[in-house]
Scaffold this active site. Sequence first.
Site, PDB file in Angstrom:
ATOM      1  N   GLU A   1      -3.593   7.518  -3.920  1.00 53.17           N
ATOM      2  CA  GLU A   1      -3.393   6.232  -3.260  1.00 53.17           C
ATOM      3  C   GLU A   1      -3.209   5.104  -4.277  1.00 53.17           C
ATOM      4  OE1 GLU A   1      -6.073   4.930   0.288  1.00 53.17           O
ATOM      5  OE2 GLU A   1      -6.773   3.806  -1.447  1.00 53.17           O
TER       6      GLU A   1
ATOM      7  N   TYR B   1       0.858  -1.182   0.000  1.00 54.91           N
ATOM      8  CA  TYR B   1       0.000   0.000   0.000  1.00 54.91           C
ATOM      9  C   TYR B   1       0.895   1.233   0.000  1.00 54.91           C
ATOM     10  CZ  TYR B   1      -3.024   3.712   1.647  1.00 54.91           C
ATOM     11  OH  TYR B   1      -3.709   4.890   1.746  1.00 54.91           O
TER      12      TYR B   1
END
Length: 378
Positions: A188, A101
């Site tokens: 993101e 991530y």
Amino acid sequence: MNLHEYQGKDVFRAGGIPVPPGEVARTVEEAETFAARLGFPVVIKAQVLIGGRGKAGGVKVVKNGQEFTREAGRILGMDIRGHAVRKILITPAMEIEKEFYAGIVLDRKYETPLLMVSPAGGVDIEDVARQTPEKILRLHLDGRGLPVYRARAAARFLDPRPKVQKQLANVISRLADIYYSQDCSLAEINPLVVTPSGEVWALDAKVVIDDNALDRHADLADMRDLGAEDPGEVEARERGLSYVRLDGSIGCVVNGAGLAMATMDLIQFHGGKPANFLDIGGSSNPDKVTAAMNILTRDQRVRAVLFNIFGGITRCDDVARGLLAALDRIGTKLPIVIRLTGTNEKEARELLSARGMTALSDMDEAVRSVIARAAEAA
Ligand code: GDP
Ligand code: MN
């Protein structure tokens, strides 16, 4: 403004982040030509403006044409938590060794962007934060961007291999550049993957652009997909209302942001749940009230409506006129509780009572009343 994954990936690509090629289709036939061009296996991905598509069945790796046709049709017919899937992204399926991530979000508490990376990617970062917070590295950034040494530190947190770290540091640096240059409030990548041969690729993109900066980014503003946005938010923006959708069942029409927040608080305090925050502002425009009622009556979750008006520059009689005009036009059966006080309160009460409606003047009483009405209607 939220971008679709394919739009976010275009922004990433332009900013130098490695993203697999992909094409967007609106029909199964169109999708089939793209898949034939790419060759199997491919991934079919629902393009909707919410996350968690994987869990909902909106992301599917397929290995042959027959399966493709079936799955493309299925996903194009899906509704993911109220978002109809009208577009799918077709992209080559990557072999995944590890999922990471990487994201940058505006941290409102510290008033700076916050870089977060985690070796536990591919799942909700909120879950990682709750269950294994030690698996997230957080770095607060300043207004000038992300220094290279910090990008490298973040990369080291993710993977021990120097060759992989170098690519990861590059992706993280580029992500920060994009975050700043495109005025993002969120940028993101989840998952950011490493393939078995040690290549790094961004397989998802979640990008939110600060609405107040869109004047500076005509190219991004053009990406707005009105059909995929919440209709209430679209109408509110067009009519100059400030509107935030919440989870509850009580529709609120309020003038002024401070009063809106006090109203939300009081509803929560008495055990109710607001369906929205809707501020008609300080003007005296009955059309805004009508627009507000339009938004609330279309929202299936709303069980009762509270008008909470503190007349100052806003005149209570104008709000009453707007409400009555809205009722003439849309004729809702929703219970409506009105609390008003201040400028032209008397005139407003007369207008309302001529139509058999009464207005309260005590805010606490109005809030308790609307909670009770919403409970009856549930
Ligand atoms: P989200 O659930 O809305 O965040 O959608 P994602 O784009 O993140 O996809 C969900 C999951 O699907 C990812 O975490 C991956 O595990 C998987 N996935 C996505 N793209 C690929 C791919 O190219 N190859 C493989 N094998 N899996 C993929
Ligand atoms: Mn994702």
